[in-house]
Structures are given as C-alpha cells and as structure tokens.
Design a protein around this motif. Structure first.
Motif, PDB file in Angstrom:
ATOM      1  N   ALA A 213      53.203  33.144  40.917  1.00  0.00           N
ATOM      2  CA  ALA A 213      53.716  32.774  39.590  1.00  0.00           C
ATOM      3  C   ALA A 213      52.910  33.444  38.486  1.00  0.00           C
ATOM      4  O   ALA A 213      53.467  33.883  37.470  1.00  0.00           O
ATOM      5  CB  ALA A 213      53.690  31.258  39.429  1.00  0.00           C
ATOM      6  N   PHE A 214      51.603  33.535  38.678  1.00  0.00           N
ATOM      7  CA  PHE A 214      50.751  34.211  37.702  1.00  0.00           C
ATOM      8  C   PHE A 214      51.160  35.674  37.575  1.00  0.00           C
ATOM      9  O   PHE A 214      51.300  36.214  36.465  1.00  0.00           O
ATOM     10  CB  PHE A 214      49.288  34.097  38.127  1.00  0.00           C
ATOM     11  CG  PHE A 214      48.319  34.800  37.212  1.00  0.00           C
ATOM     12  CD1 PHE A 214      48.234  34.462  35.870  1.00  0.00           C
ATOM     13  CD2 PHE A 214      47.493  35.802  37.697  1.00  0.00           C
ATOM     14  CE1 PHE A 214      47.338  35.115  35.021  1.00  0.00           C
ATOM     15  CE2 PHE A 214      46.604  36.456  36.860  1.00  0.00           C
ATOM     16  CZ  PHE A 214      46.534  36.115  35.518  1.00  0.00           C
ATOM     17  N   ALA A 215      51.389  36.330  38.718  1.00  0.00           N
ATOM     18  CA  ALA A 215      51.830  37.726  38.706  1.00  0.00           C
ATOM     19  C   ALA A 215      53.196  37.865  38.043  1.00  0.00           C
ATOM     20  O   ALA A 215      53.433  38.803  37.263  1.00  0.00           O
ATOM     21  CB  ALA A 215      51.869  38.270  40.134  1.00  0.00           C
ATOM     22  N   ASN A 216      54.092  36.928  38.329  1.00  0.00           N
ATOM     23  CA  ASN A 216      55.432  36.976  37.724  1.00  0.00           C
ATOM     24  C   ASN A 216      55.372  36.765  36.218  1.00  0.00           C
ATOM     25  O   ASN A 216      56.102  37.408  35.453  1.00  0.00           O
ATOM     26  CB  ASN A 216      56.333  35.925  38.364  1.00  0.00           C
ATOM     27  CG  ASN A 216      56.790  36.316  39.759  1.00  0.00           C
ATOM     28  OD1 ASN A 216      56.843  37.502  40.094  1.00  0.00           O
ATOM     29  ND2 ASN A 216      57.119  35.336  40.577  1.00  0.00           N
ATOM     30  N   GLU A 217      54.496  35.879  35.783  1.00  0.00           N
ATOM     31  CA  GLU A 217      54.347  35.656  34.347  1.00  0.00           C
ATOM     32  C   GLU A 217      53.744  36.886  33.669  1.00  0.00           C
ATOM     33  O   GLU A 217      54.140  37.261  32.565  1.00  0.00           O
ATOM     34  CB  GLU A 217      53.477  34.421  34.095  1.00  0.00           C
ATOM     35  CG  GLU A 217      53.544  33.916  32.669  1.00  0.00           C
ATOM     36  CD  GLU A 217      53.040  32.492  32.545  1.00  0.00           C
ATOM     37  OE1 GLU A 217      51.834  32.316  32.263  1.00  0.00           O
ATOM     38  OE2 GLU A 217      53.844  31.555  32.732  1.00  0.00           O
ATOM     39  N   LEU A 218      52.789  37.528  34.344  1.00  0.00           N
ATOM     40  CA  LEU A 218      52.239  38.783  33.820  1.00  0.00           C
ATOM     41  C   LEU A 218      53.337  39.830  33.676  1.00  0.00           C
ATOM     42  O   LEU A 218      53.361  40.588  32.698  1.00  0.00           O
ATOM     43  CB  LEU A 218      51.145  39.316  34.754  1.00  0.00           C
ATOM     44  CG  LEU A 218      49.778  38.630  34.724  1.00  0.00           C
ATOM     45  CD1 LEU A 218      48.853  39.283  35.740  1.00  0.00           C
ATOM     46  CD2 LEU A 218      49.163  38.681  33.334  1.00  0.00           C
ATOM     47  N   ALA A 219      54.235  39.889  34.649  1.00  0.00           N
ATOM     48  CA  ALA A 219      55.335  40.856  34.601  1.00  0.00           C
ATOM     49  C   ALA A 219      56.193  40.623  33.355  1.00  0.00           C
ATOM     50  O   ALA A 219      56.617  41.581  32.685  1.00  0.00           O
ATOM     51  CB  ALA A 219      56.182  40.763  35.862  1.00  0.00           C
ATOM     52  N   LYS A 220      56.454  39.366  33.039  1.00  0.00           N
ATOM     53  CA  LYS A 220      57.265  39.053  31.865  1.00  0.00           C
ATOM     54  C   LYS A 220      56.531  39.435  30.573  1.00  0.00           C
ATOM     55  O   LYS A 220      57.131  39.988  29.638  1.00  0.00           O
ATOM     56  CB  LYS A 220      57.609  37.561  31.854  1.00  0.00           C
ATOM     57  CG  LYS A 220      58.549  37.138  32.970  1.00  0.00           C
ATOM     58  CD  LYS A 220      58.856  35.647  32.886  1.00  0.00           C
ATOM     59  CE  LYS A 220      59.841  35.227  33.967  1.00  0.00           C
ATOM     60  NZ  LYS A 220      60.170  33.784  33.894  1.00  0.00           N
ATOM     61  N   ILE A 221      55.230  39.137  30.533  1.00  0.00           N
ATOM     62  CA  ILE A 221      54.437  39.483  29.354  1.00  0.00           C
ATOM     63  C   ILE A 221      54.400  40.994  29.161  1.00  0.00           C
ATOM     64  O   ILE A 221      54.605  41.506  28.053  1.00  0.00           O
ATOM     65  CB  ILE A 221      53.003  38.920  29.497  1.00  0.00           C
ATOM     66  CG1 ILE A 221      53.023  37.390  29.445  1.00  0.00           C
ATOM     67  CG2 ILE A 221      52.086  39.480  28.401  1.00  0.00           C
ATOM     68  CD1 ILE A 221      51.696  36.740  29.812  1.00  0.00           C
ATOM     69  N   CYS A 222      54.154  41.708  30.251  1.00  0.00           N
ATOM     70  CA  CYS A 222      54.065  43.166  30.169  1.00  0.00           C
ATOM     71  C   CYS A 222      55.418  43.784  29.829  1.00  0.00           C
ATOM     72  O   CYS A 222      55.479  44.784  29.099  1.00  0.00           O
ATOM     73  CB  CYS A 222      53.534  43.733  31.484  1.00  0.00           C
ATOM     74  SG  CYS A 222      51.794  43.320  31.797  1.00  0.00           S
TER      75      CYS A 222
END
Length: 407
Positions: A213-222
C-alpha cells in the motif's frame, strides 16, 4: 494415518508432500468432481513441480475420497473468506469441516487447523463445536493450529523450505505435530500457543499488504507530480534498512488481499493503518482504469474495444484468479456498461471466464491498440517484440520498450 480435509491450493500440495515423504494420507473434499479428477490421475490446478509430486504421492499410496476418515490426525485446510461488510473472518467452512470430523473421529485424535484465521477464531468457533459433540479438549481431542505458509507459483519449494509455526494447548502435542511436519519440512518449526500462531500468520500477510500500500500510494503521489516512482523506490532501497515493495494494479490471491481485513474487522478502532492500507490497495484497479482513460485520450483511442488487458490471474505464472485485480477492474467496467467490450487474454486461463476472452496471444495483440500489462507471465516477457507499435500501459514494470506508460 492423516486425513487432509480440503484439497484446494493448500490442502492438496500438503497432502501430496506428506504422502511422498512416507506419511499414510487420505485426502477428503466434498467436491466429487475434484476427487474424481484426482483419482483419474490428474491434478486440479497448474503449479511448478506439482505433477511430479502428485505421481510420487500416488506411488506412495495416497487416496482421495469425499468421505471423512476415522484416524489419528486431521488437517483442516479449507477456505476462510471474510465478510465484506463486517471485515471479520467467515469461519463457516472451518466449522462445517470440524463438525464432520467430530462425526467420525475417535478419542485421542488431533485436529490441526491449517486454514488462516484471525486471532481468537479457534476459541470462538472451533472449541465450541468440539465440546458440543461431547469431547473434552486436551483429554478426548487435541487441538492444534498450524497455519500454512506457501504461495502459488512456488508451493513445492516453499513447503519443503519455509519455516513453520505450530500452535497447541499442550506443548507435548505440539511437538508431536511438529514431528509430523518435520517428515518433509526442512525449515525451522516453532511450537507456541494457538492464539500466537493465529496472530503471527495474519501479521505476516498484513506487513506485506501495508508495504505494498505504501508503494501504491507513492505511485499515486509520483503520478500527480510526474516523477518516476520506480527510480525513487530503487534509490531508496539502496539504504540498508529500507525495503519498499513495487506498486501494482492491485492485490489478489487469498492471503494479502484477505487476511489483513481480519484485524480490521476484529479491532476496528485500533487497526487504522491497516484499514487505510487495504483501502489503498483495493483502490488500485480503479486507479489503473483512470490511467487507461488518460492514455486513450492522449493517443486519440476512442473505442474501448481497442483496449486489451493482458493477464487474468492475480500473479505471474499461475492459474489462480482469486481476488484478481483484473477481475476487479472488469467488475468496475461492468458497472459502467463497458466491461464486455474490452479484450482480455491470459495463457494460463484456458476456459472462457469473461466476455471477449482470447486464447491466442498474436490474435489478441493484433486486435487491440492499447495493451495493458497486468500480470508479468513469462510468456509476455519472452514476446515483448510482438508489442512493438502498440500503445502499452505497463503496471508491473516488465516492459522496456520505448514510450511505454507506467502507473
């Protein structure tokens, strides 16, 4: 003799592994068609090394039936879904299996629950069933929890090499079951109490779900600020104490996408980070759909039937579609009245499961303009040249062609 109850993705490999290592095993499943297939000498799903293991177990004398046996040890390995409203574990399959065991077992037998359950499930649901049938736990019936620790795609290896946990009321009984699993398990086997065993299995899968989930949230931010999330994660992971997983189109299977909800359901006021993490992962299929829309608009693709989804399974090189992100996407598209228009292909799914499903890679690619890579099967990795000239959305970072779109 051991009676393994439930011959699905976990129960069957476990039964075969024990049988091939000298344990007398009878496998039981209520599904007559499944049992008939096994008795006809065929496995019921694809898995690396499973067919060879099956042949070894058959030579060793394993039997398959729909009938429960009168024996010394029962291993219950049936599904444990969750209630999508309460988020609590649905223990109905475990309860029914234990009820049927109680009808045939003798005093002194040991019931091992392999199914993944939330902390306290055995106390709340399993113990009452045993006691209602006139047995005293610890005297007439021994109760053990030995949660499975394998994953589709690498089951045979992990059965042999992964560490295991045995939870028991009586340490001596726990040691006996440890000896049984030691017939094939080369990893470390820890004996503890039942509630601890329940919690550790759920926590293991929850840790991975939160990391994803942390990686997925980073993907959205990026994506919001046009940064390369993969490059950022790669650099961050050079730090000796950082290990961020990769973002993806969602989370599937029957572990990471399900088990963390048990904690949310049982501890709703406490499991806040877990709750938000699961919502983030569950929201990724819709995030991918939005990316598809953006890419179609940018490339002037106006016909959704020119979009092809590669991959129906929840992970690479297996035929397991449980909680598949692709199926979640198709369900969302169906609600918007376009789920039957998009084209779909997966080399591991040979039966027609969804509309517009293809069974030939070349024809699938030729009939679409935008290919969405949702699963990193070896097949597509070895045929990337066939994607040249297509618009590509790569949700798994497996394609290195020029101009490829990412999450």
């Amino acid at each position: 003799m051991v009676n393994v109850i439930g011959l699905g993705y976990i129960g069957l490999p476990t039964a075969l592994m024990m049988a091939s290592h000298g344990v007398e095993v009878i496998g039981t499943d209520y599904n007559k068609e499944l049992v008939d297939t096994l008795n006809a000498g065929k496995t019921t799903f694809k898995e690396d090394g499973l067919d060879e293991l099956f042949q070894n177990a058959v030579k060793a004398g394993i039997k398959f039936t729909t009938e429960y046996q009168n024996t010394d040890v029962y291993i219950v390995s049936v599904p444990t879904p969750y209630d999508k409203f309460s988020k609590k574990v649905d223990a109905c399959y475990v309860v029914e299996a234990v009820k049927d065991v109680m009808k045939v077992c003798h005093k002194g037998a040991t019931v091992v629950i392999e199914s993944t359950v939330s902390p306290g499930t055995i106390d709340k649901f399993v113990r009452p069933v045993i006691e209602e049938n006139g047995f005293t736990i610890g005297q007439d019936i021994n109760l053990v929890h030995a949660p499975e620790r394998i994953i589709p795609g690498n089951m045979v290896y992990e059965l042999l090499h992964n560490n295991r946990t045995i939870g028991a009321d009586d340490k001596a009984i726990g040691e006996k079951i440890k000896e049984l699993y030691s017939s094939f398990c080369q990893g470390e086997i820890v004996v503890t109490d039942i509630r601890t065993a329940e919690m550790t299995k759920v926590v293991e899968n929850t840790f991975r779900a939160v990391n994803i989930a942390f990686a997925n949230e980073l993907a959205k931010i990026c994506r919001h600020d046009d940064m390369d999330v993969y490059e950022i994660i790669k650099i961050c992971n050079m730090h000796p104490r950082v290990n961020i997983l990769q973002p993806g189109p969602g989370v599937g299977g029957h572990c990471i996408s399900v088990d963390p909800w048990f904690l949310v359901g049982d501890y709703p006021s406490l499991a806040k980070v877990i709750d938000e993490s699961m919502k983030t992962n569950d929201g990724m299929p819709d995030f991918v759909l939005n990316r598809i829309y953006e890419i179609m608009k940018e490339n002037k693709i106006t016909d959704i039937s020119k979009v092809g989804l590669y991959g129906l399974t929840y992970k690479e090189n297996v035929d397991d579609m449980r909680e598949s992100p692709t199926l979640q996407m198709l369900e969302s598209m169906e609600r918007h009245l376009c789920g039957d228009l998009v084209k779909v292909y997966d080399p591991f799914i040979t039966k027609d499961i969804v509309p517009n499903q293809y069974h030939d890679l070349d024809k699938f690619i030729n009939d679409v303009e935008l290919v969405v890579l949702l699963v990193g099967h070896d097949e597509i990795k070895q045929n990337m040249d066939k994607l040249k000239g297509k618009v590509i959305l790569d949700t798994r970072k497996i394609c290195d062609l020029d101009g490829v779109y990412r999450l």
